[in-house]
Design a protein around this motif. Sequence first.
Motif, mmCIF file in Angstrom:
data_model
loop_
_atom_site.group_PDB
_atom_site.id
_atom_site.type_symbol
_atom_site.label_atom_id
_atom_site.label_comp_id
_atom_site.label_asym_id
_atom_site.label_seq_id
_atom_site.Cartn_x
_atom_site.Cartn_y
_atom_site.Cartn_z
ATOM 1 N N GLN A 124 0.829 -1.207 0.000
ATOM 2 C CA GLN A 124 0.000 0.000 0.000
ATOM 3 C C GLN A 124 0.864 1.258 0.000
ATOM 4 O OE1 GLN A 124 -0.350 -2.581 2.069
ATOM 5 N NE2 GLN A 124 -2.490 -3.258 2.093
ATOM 6 N N THR A 125 1.870 1.291 0.874
ATOM 7 C CA THR A 125 2.757 2.450 0.924
ATOM 8 C C THR A 125 3.583 2.559 -0.347
ATOM 9 O OG1 THR A 125 2.872 2.203 3.331
ATOM 10 C CG2 THR A 125 4.524 3.612 2.305
ATOM 11 N N ALA A 126 3.931 1.421 -0.926
ATOM 12 C CA ALA A 126 4.677 1.431 -2.191
ATOM 13 C C ALA A 126 3.901 2.151 -3.284
ATOM 14 C CB ALA A 126 4.994 0.003 -2.620
ATOM 15 N N SER A 127 2.579 2.071 -3.234
ATOM 16 C CA SER A 127 1.754 2.780 -4.224
ATOM 17 C C SER A 127 2.028 4.278 -4.192
ATOM 18 C CB SER A 127 0.272 2.508 -3.941
ATOM 19 O OG SER A 127 -0.561 3.367 -4.689
ATOM 20 N N ALA A 128 2.082 4.845 -2.972
ATOM 21 C CA ALA A 128 2.345 6.286 -2.850
ATOM 22 C C ALA A 128 3.764 6.624 -3.285
ATOM 23 C CB ALA A 128 2.110 6.726 -1.410
ATOM 24 N N VAL A 129 4.728 5.763 -2.960
ATOM 25 C CA VAL A 129 6.116 5.996 -3.351
ATOM 26 C C VAL A 129 6.248 6.009 -4.875
ATOM 27 C CG1 VAL A 129 8.453 5.045 -3.287
ATOM 28 C CG2 VAL A 129 7.055 5.060 -1.215
ATOM 29 N N LEU A 130 5.612 5.055 -5.544
ATOM 30 C CA LEU A 130 5.698 5.001 -7.005
ATOM 31 C C LEU A 130 4.967 6.176 -7.648
ATOM 32 C CD1 LEU A 130 5.274 1.174 -7.579
ATOM 33 C CD2 LEU A 130 7.337 2.541 -7.937
ATOM 34 N N GLY A 131 3.922 6.662 -7.006
ATOM 35 C CA GLY A 131 3.271 7.876 -7.507
ATOM 36 C C GLY A 131 4.224 9.058 -7.487
ATOM 37 N N ASP A 132 4.990 9.176 -6.402
ATOM 38 C CA ASP A 132 6.004 10.225 -6.323
ATOM 39 C C ASP A 132 7.092 10.020 -7.374
ATOM 40 O OD1 ASP A 132 4.867 11.703 -4.308
ATOM 41 O OD2 ASP A 132 6.073 10.826 -2.702
ATOM 42 N N LEU A 133 7.461 8.774 -7.602
ATOM 43 C CA LEU A 133 8.488 8.493 -8.607
ATOM 44 C C LEU A 133 8.038 8.949 -9.985
ATOM 45 C CD1 LEU A 133 11.094 7.194 -9.649
ATOM 46 C CD2 LEU A 133 9.894 4.993 -9.693
ATOM 47 N N VAL A 134 6.804 8.662 -10.350
ATOM 48 C CA VAL A 134 6.291 9.103 -11.653
ATOM 49 C C VAL A 134 6.271 10.629 -11.727
ATOM 50 C CG1 VAL A 134 4.241 9.156 -13.130
ATOM 51 C CG2 VAL A 134 4.964 7.006 -12.081
ATOM 52 N N SER A 135 5.876 11.289 -10.645
ATOM 53 C CA SER A 135 5.871 12.759 -10.631
ATOM 54 C C SER A 135 7.273 13.315 -10.816
ATOM 55 C CB SER A 135 5.276 13.274 -9.315
ATOM 56 O OG SER A 135 3.917 12.927 -9.198
ATOM 57 N N ALA A 136 8.246 12.711 -10.135
ATOM 58 C CA ALA A 136 9.634 13.163 -10.266
ATOM 59 C C ALA A 136 10.138 12.959 -11.688
ATOM 60 C CB ALA A 136 10.516 12.418 -9.267
ATOM 61 N N ALA A 137 9.803 11.821 -12.275
ATOM 62 C CA ALA A 137 10.233 11.561 -13.649
ATOM 63 C C ALA A 137 9.599 12.544 -14.621
ATOM 64 C CB ALA A 137 9.867 10.125 -14.026
ATOM 65 N N ARG A 138 8.337 12.846 -14.435
ATOM 66 C CA ARG A 138 7.664 13.825 -15.302
ATOM 67 C C ARG A 138 8.342 15.182 -15.204
ATOM 68 N NH1 ARG A 138 1.399 12.299 -13.710
ATOM 69 N NH2 ARG A 138 1.099 10.635 -15.256
ATOM 70 N N ARG A 139 8.787 15.557 -14.007
ATOM 71 C CA ARG A 139 9.463 16.847 -13.856
ATOM 72 C C ARG A 139 10.764 16.868 -14.638
ATOM 73 N NH1 ARG A 139 12.837 20.140 -11.516
ATOM 74 N NH2 ARG A 139 14.145 18.592 -10.499
ATOM 75 N N HIS A 140 11.481 15.741 -14.627
ATOM 76 C CA HIS A 140 12.709 15.652 -15.431
ATOM 77 C C HIS A 140 12.403 15.850 -16.901
ATOM 78 C CE1 HIS A 140 16.186 14.472 -12.915
ATOM 79 N NE2 HIS A 140 15.247 14.071 -12.069
ATOM 80 N N VAL A 141 11.350 15.211 -17.371
ATOM 81 C CA VAL A 141 10.995 15.298 -18.787
ATOM 82 C C VAL A 141 10.565 16.718 -19.152
ATOM 83 C CG1 VAL A 141 9.392 14.477 -20.554
ATOM 84 C CG2 VAL A 141 10.355 12.862 -18.900
ATOM 85 N N ALA A 142 9.764 17.328 -18.298
ATOM 86 C CA ALA A 142 9.249 18.679 -18.585
ATOM 87 C C ALA A 142 10.319 19.742 -18.411
ATOM 88 C CB ALA A 142 8.056 18.987 -17.679
#
Length: 433
Positions: free
Chosen positions: A310-328
């Motif tokens: 369950q907590t991993a879900s929130a961590v991976l959500g943050d990971l996707v957000s961080a990756a999107r920031r790199h791309v943008a």
Amino acid sequence: MIDYRRLRIALLGAGAVGSQVAALLLKHGDELADRAGAALELAGIAVRDPDAPRDADLPHELFTTDAETLILGADIVIELIGGIEPARSYLLQAIGSGADVVTANKALLATHGPELFDAADQVGAQVYYEAAAAGAIPIIRPLRDSLAGDRVNRIMGIVNGTTNYILDRMDTEGADFDDVLAQAQALGYAEADPTADVDGFDAAQKAAILASLAFHTTVPLEAVYREGIRHIDAGIIASARRAGYVVKLLAVCERVTGEHGDAISVRVYPALVDRQHPLASVHGANNAVFVEAEAAGPLMFYGAGAGGVQTASAVLGDLVSAARRHVAGGVGVGESTYANLPILEVGRVTTRYQITLDVDDRPGVLAELAGILSDGNVSIATVEQTLREDGVSARLVIGTHKAVEQDLSGTVERLAASGVVERVVSVLRVEGD
């Protein structure tokens, strides 16, 4: 087609949460890459013992004991070690190298959050921490982003699953605290040393994080008033039930408007919640955060507050957000602490109370107690009296109208010192009115 470069992910720690993060990243990497706009490569997992048993079957070649080299080669660093050191040093090193960081470390953020945020601001990086306050429940982004245009007035949170499980079992089954704690430990909900949970330390760390976000003010952990639940017994739970309440360990973060402007109060303690309130229906080891905003009104966020996957879900959500920031591209969004509101001591808080006393069972006792309460500026709203098994004493449960905490505290001291009170059993606040 993804044409952005591959992003290297360093994972620090492979415990219950870390191993699930790694397993899900390896399993759903292509789908996460599509969402992020960049391929995500798990470059390695830093651990103390590569051969220790894990909660997931992970490729052994990913493990390393050389955390520093792994960090320096990463674009995004996920810290799931816990504790203060070496987590703090690792994250500062990651930020210093220009990496974004993701953490679920509530203790670190509650004590060194400003240091990490300032370091990230200096290099244009970002700290993501959705999993730090309520496990899988999305609450950080709503407070930081969705409600950024609103004015949050109050947060009441059940943010510790262990204590909620204990209090819920005591309420629904009439069980004793010690028995339910033992069951919680057997089920893995509570540690062998349950101090962090049952004495409110875990909830206080989360309260500091939530209040800092909600009120745009740095809230140091030492400014959070804290009480635990060890003194809650079956009799207190039963009295609460008869009065229409349930006992919950609450993190309360509140904006207080006075003659000198706004201030905030941040506190953690067991409180009485009306059974009609949404928080009263939070059962088992679940968490919930109830937010009251000026324009949006009341909002409730509910779900699993802990658990590896369950907590991993929130961590991976943050990971996707961080990756999107790199791309943008562009710099990270800094934490908002512009308000710098004063933090009230708990003695200046106003609420209602329930005072439970063991007293002599003889004429004139109630009149004497009423006089002490009146002299202390505490007004009685309700009284429940039951004769105790010894036949010579009674238990009084006194409900009050709203009173100032420092007035109530002084009054309780005078009640305890009176000749008619054998014992002050408990003093509980009433929240959620």
